[in-house]
Motif scaffolding. Structure first.
Motif, PDB file in Angstrom:
ATOM      1  N   SER A   1       0.833  -1.513  -0.098  1.00 39.70           N
ATOM      2  CA  SER A   1      -0.331   0.023  -0.666  1.00 39.70           C
ATOM      3  C   SER A   1       1.400   1.349   0.196  1.00 39.70           C
ATOM      4  O   SER A   1       0.231   1.754  -1.098  1.00 39.70           O
ATOM      5  N   GLU A   2       1.726   1.461   0.892  1.00 40.81           N
ATOM      6  CA  GLU A   2       2.716   2.054   0.896  1.00 40.81           C
ATOM      7  C   GLU A   2       3.466   2.245  -0.269  1.00 40.81           C
ATOM      8  O   GLU A   2       3.718   4.145  -1.334  1.00 40.81           O
TER       9      GLU A   2
ATOM     10  N   GLU B   1       1.282   3.838  -3.387  1.00 44.26           N
ATOM     11  CA  GLU B   1       1.091   5.650  -2.293  1.00 44.26           C
ATOM     12  C   GLU B   1       2.028   6.238  -2.811  1.00 44.26           C
ATOM     13  O   GLU B   1       1.851   7.254  -3.759  1.00 44.26           O
TER      14      GLU B   1
ATOM     15  N   ARG C   1       1.623   6.873  -6.818  1.00 39.70           N
ATOM     16  CA  ARG C   1       0.852   7.585  -6.798  1.00 39.70           C
ATOM     17  C   ARG C   1       1.315   8.876  -6.288  1.00 39.70           C
ATOM     18  O   ARG C   1       1.126   9.696  -7.616  1.00 39.70           O
TER      19      ARG C   1
ATOM     20  N   GLU D   1      -5.445  15.216  -2.845  1.00 36.44           N
ATOM     21  CA  GLU D   1      -4.988  14.001  -2.623  1.00 36.44           C
ATOM     22  C   GLU D   1      -3.622  14.366  -3.070  1.00 36.44           C
ATOM     23  O   GLU D   1      -2.703  13.453  -2.000  1.00 36.44           O
TER      24      GLU D   1
ATOM     25  N   LEU E   1      -1.101  12.915  -0.020  1.00 36.63           N
ATOM     26  CA  LEU E   1       0.099  12.305  -0.428  1.00 36.63           C
ATOM     27  C   LEU E   1       1.876  12.576   0.321  1.00 36.63           C
ATOM     28  O   LEU E   1       2.280  11.840   0.676  1.00 36.63           O
TER      29      LEU E   1
END
Length: 122
Positions: free
Chosen positions: A6-7, A10, A13, A80, A84
């Motif tokens: 997930s990291e 992220e 992104r 976002e 982030l």
């Protein structure tokens, strides 16, 4: 493992949004080279960002090839990216602090070893 994945997603992104904010006309190939993943991975990421409403596609009017797109961050994408950025910075600061402590420990060990080695020579 799920947390690390997930990291990593992220971070990807974050890096893609950051690149696009600075240079919306980057090609998928250029983005892939900049972030170190495959063009297919970038394509998948960009499609997800478009579907989530964070990036919109526009034609890059200055290009000779009218199939080229500009990837423009939407207000949702900018929000976002800010979130982030905050999480990325927090995570990197934690990594930095842990690394700094490890370096200090290793330096102490090396210094003690050097002191012991020089003491045994005398």
């Amino acid at each position: 493992m799920v947390g690390q994945r997930s990291e990593a997603q992220e971070d990807l992104r974050f890096r893609v949004l950051r690149l696009l904010q600075e240079n919306p006309e980057m090609s998928q190939r250029d983005i892939a080279a900049a972030v170190g993943i495959s063009v297919g991975g970038v394509h998948y990421c960009l499609n997800a960002l478009v579907e989530k409403g964070m990036v919109k596609l526009g034609n890059f009017s200055a290009a000779n090839d009218k199939r080229r797109y500009a990837y423009i961050l939407t207000p949702k994408g900018l929000t976002e990216k800010a979130a982030l950025t905050s999480r990325f910075l927090k995570r990197k600061m934690e990594e930095y602090e842990a690394l700094k402590k490890e370096i200090e420990t290793l330096q102490t060990e090396v210094n003690l070893g050097a002191d012991m080695a020089s003491g045994s020579r005398q």
